[in-house]
Design an enzyme around this catalytic site. Sequence first.
Site: not given
Ligand code: GLA
Length: 384
Positions: A124, A174, A223
């Site tokens: 987290g 990520d 988000y």
């Molecule tokens: C999270 C999402 C990524 C990216 C970031 C912001 O980590 O998993 O894909 O959008 O936020 O840069």
Amino acid sequence: MYESDALISKAQKEFRTYFKEEPAFVVRCPGRVNLIGEHTDYNDGFVLPIALPFSTVIAASPSSSDLVSAHSEGFGPAQFSLSEAPQKSVGWSRYLHGMGAFLRRSGIAVRGWNGYICSDIPAGANLSSSAALEMAAGMTFKTIAEADIPLMEIAAIGKAVENELMGVRSGIMDQLACAFAEAGSALLIDCQSLNLTLVELPKSVSVVVMDTGTRRDLSETAYNDRRETCERVSASLGAASLRELSLEDLASLGSVDEIGLRRARHVITENQRVLDLVKCLEGNALELTGEILNASHESLRNDYEVSGPALDKIVEIAQNVTGCYGARMTGGGFAGSAIALVDTSHVERFCEEVSDSFEVPAGQPAEAPTELYAVEASAGISVL
Ligand code: GLA
């Protein structure tokens, strides 16, 4: 925190105790921290993450059926059958079940396994503990199926698990960072072409991850809301994504769509900052590198509005400590971690000063202790 080798030995030992057999192999997948390029991946833009020295490890061996029996050191046991829908699994095991189900959906003959999972990625904290679990599980399924699946495809399946099963419309950063990063370098990802370029980090600087201990679940609507706004703006200007637009193109938004204008302005300027920062790292222009990081934070705070009181506070403290070139929030935002780029000879003192001065702001309680980690850019996923 464990040393990576200690984490691997622990997973092997616990596997033996738990399943009364030898593990056939171990998969290790690191978490990631993003240096710059925030909220750009789902806009076909540029990002520049590194892999962390913290990782998730799965010690595993095949089972004779469709059944996956996994035990996580932190989260306990889970069991599911690959013949059932992944929506049946709840909590952390949905990541595993999702990877198996979606690999099967794309034609891979996945089979069940027994696995013991250990991780030292703070959960987290915006350090991609979930992408590391997805990628480690994907690699476990691949190894057991002895299938020839490109890592790029496993990453895409990890993203699909987030998007379709976890309700977060995240981008591909990520999973690609966890998969393809290399020690000593950052990974420049063009999220439109999926071109990957290693960018060596100067030896004289260290990346410090500053985990404020505050937490926020990404699946909360903010988000997805940001992503929808970006899509609305690009569609209204006739573009496939914000990547195709320049600041001049936004002029027509004017006062008609003030929020859209600010969100898009962040993304467009952030893409340029990624490219500028890469040039600065290559030219060892560290003062300028720091200014770009600071500008990124300001843009995320004011235009994209995804920072938070704890992140703003720790970033401001860090920016004023001797030896710090620049600092910014990292990852999805609102809570979790920030990063600082610090002159290596000042790192210890920097960490002490920030830890001494930082207190979580009233109104945003911490769920974990504040931790500062001076991290090396590490290698991506591996099977041992
Ligand atoms: C999270 C999402 C990524 C990216 C970031 C912001 O980590 O998993 O894909 O959008 O936020 O840069």
